[in-house]
Write an enzyme that holds these catalytic residues in place. Sequence first.
Site, PDB file in Angstrom:
ATOM      1  N   HIS A  54       4.032   1.322   2.197  1.00 50.97           N
ATOM      2  CA  HIS A  54       5.213   0.649   1.637  1.00 50.97           C
ATOM      3  C   HIS A  54       5.822   1.497   0.521  1.00 50.97           C
ATOM      4  CE1 HIS A  54       2.779  -2.994   2.931  1.00 50.97           C
ATOM      5  NE2 HIS A  54       3.912  -3.182   3.567  1.00 50.97           N
ATOM      6  N   GLY A  94       8.463   1.474   8.740  1.00 51.86           N
ATOM      7  CA  GLY A  94       7.392   2.443   9.008  1.00 51.86           C
ATOM      8  C   GLY A  94       7.195   2.639  10.507  1.00 51.86           C
ATOM      9  N   GLU A  95       6.869   3.876  10.881  1.00 54.19           N
ATOM     10  CA  GLU A  95       6.659   4.179  12.306  1.00 54.19           C
ATOM     11  C   GLU A  95       5.312   3.691  12.830  1.00 54.19           C
ATOM     12  OE1 GLU A  95       7.359   8.351  12.894  1.00 54.19           O
ATOM     13  OE2 GLU A  95       9.535   8.058  12.967  1.00 54.19           O
ATOM     14  N   GLN A 119       6.188 -14.984  13.085  1.00 53.45           N
ATOM     15  CA  GLN A 119       5.799 -13.804  13.853  1.00 53.45           C
ATOM     16  C   GLN A 119       4.288 -13.728  14.095  1.00 53.45           C
ATOM     17  OE1 GLN A 119       7.492 -11.081  10.724  1.00 53.45           O
ATOM     18  NE2 GLN A 119       5.756  -9.785  11.264  1.00 53.45           N
ATOM     19  N   HIS A 158       0.858  -1.196   0.000  1.00 54.75           N
ATOM     20  CA  HIS A 158       0.000   0.000   0.000  1.00 54.75           C
ATOM     21  C   HIS A 158       0.886   1.235   0.000  1.00 54.75           C
ATOM     22  CE1 HIS A 158       1.045   0.174   4.211  1.00 54.75           C
ATOM     23  NE2 HIS A 158       0.511  -1.017   4.424  1.00 54.75           N
TER      24      HIS A 158
HETATM   25  O1  PAF Z   1       6.624  -4.888   9.266  1.00 55.52           O
HETATM   26  C1  PAF Z   1       6.556  -5.936   8.579  1.00 55.52           C
HETATM   27  O2  PAF Z   1       5.926  -5.979   7.504  1.00 55.52           O
HETATM   28  C2  PAF Z   1       7.231  -7.209   9.082  1.00 55.52           C
HETATM   29  O3  PAF Z   1       7.179  -7.295  10.460  1.00 55.52           O
HETATM   30  C3  PAF Z   1       8.674  -7.356   8.576  1.00 55.52           C
HETATM   31  C4  PAF Z   1       9.572  -6.236   9.090  1.00 55.52           C
HETATM   32  C5  PAF Z   1       8.687  -7.383   7.047  1.00 55.52           C
HETATM   33  C6  PAF Z   1       9.261  -8.692   9.080  1.00 55.52           C
HETATM   34  O4  PAF Z   1       8.524  -9.792   8.641  1.00 55.52           O
END
Ligand code: PAF
Length: 255
Positions: free
Chosen positions: A34, A144-145, A58, A31
């Site tokens: 990014h 990104g913040e 994650q 989006h």
């Molecule tokens: O912010 C994200 O999209 C993810 O946490 C990252 C930094 C790509 C790690 O998988």
Amino acid sequence: MIVFDSIRDFMSTRVPLEGSLGFVPTMGALHEGHRSLIRRSLKENQITAVSIYINPTQFDRSEDLQVYPETILEDKEQLKSLGVDLLLIPTYEQMYPDTFRYEVREKEFSSEMCGAYRSGHFTGVLTVVMKLLNIIRPSRAYFGEKDYQQYLLIRDMVEAFFLEVEIIPCPIVRDPDGLALSSRNMNLSDSAREKAPLLHKLIRSKGSDNELKLELTKEGFEVEYVQTKFDRRFVAVRIGTNPTVRLIDNVALIE
Ligand code: PAF
């Protein structure tokens, strides 16, 4: 744009590169947030690399991973037209040859705020970011913040392990109604999307964290936390059903 689906191929191409390399790690479903990181990297570096990898380690809830949006064909088109030089799209087997026997874990801040509600989340993030930084070997990496806690943990990991990369935080990009852009916004139902901008409106209110929590609950958000720290106010909520969408936001209290 050269697209790599093999880490080995990426690494052998990377070796002779000269000049600065900017890197934007993503999980796809790209989006404007990014795109703003990518434009900045393109401006500040000779070469820009992007990765698209939905990192399973994650995600603390498998339902969350299952509904994570995937728009790989559109993502590739966007990256090509932005002028990205290198795109890495690895598989789990390539990223985790160790089947996640090894991890990078932070022992304090990673269990606060988002970490208190998403067990193991930051260990998954730090581990995959460490792997990606070792593969890509960028001069600068852009984050990104909106994920401010993630940014701080990555910044401190880089310092702790003497990694030679500059970590660059970039401002949150918002829709005109104030909603912070996130790939997860694609999963919001019409009614949840209508309510979501209230989060940004209310986070700036003058009341205490507890008052904000009550206010958000009254508006129908399931509040995980509201916390003021580092002169910023951080909020995480869940909204909607099937799927429930997790939204986070933060604002600096002193501009
Ligand atoms: O912010 C994200 O999209 C993810 O946490 C990252 C930094 C790509 C790690 O998988």
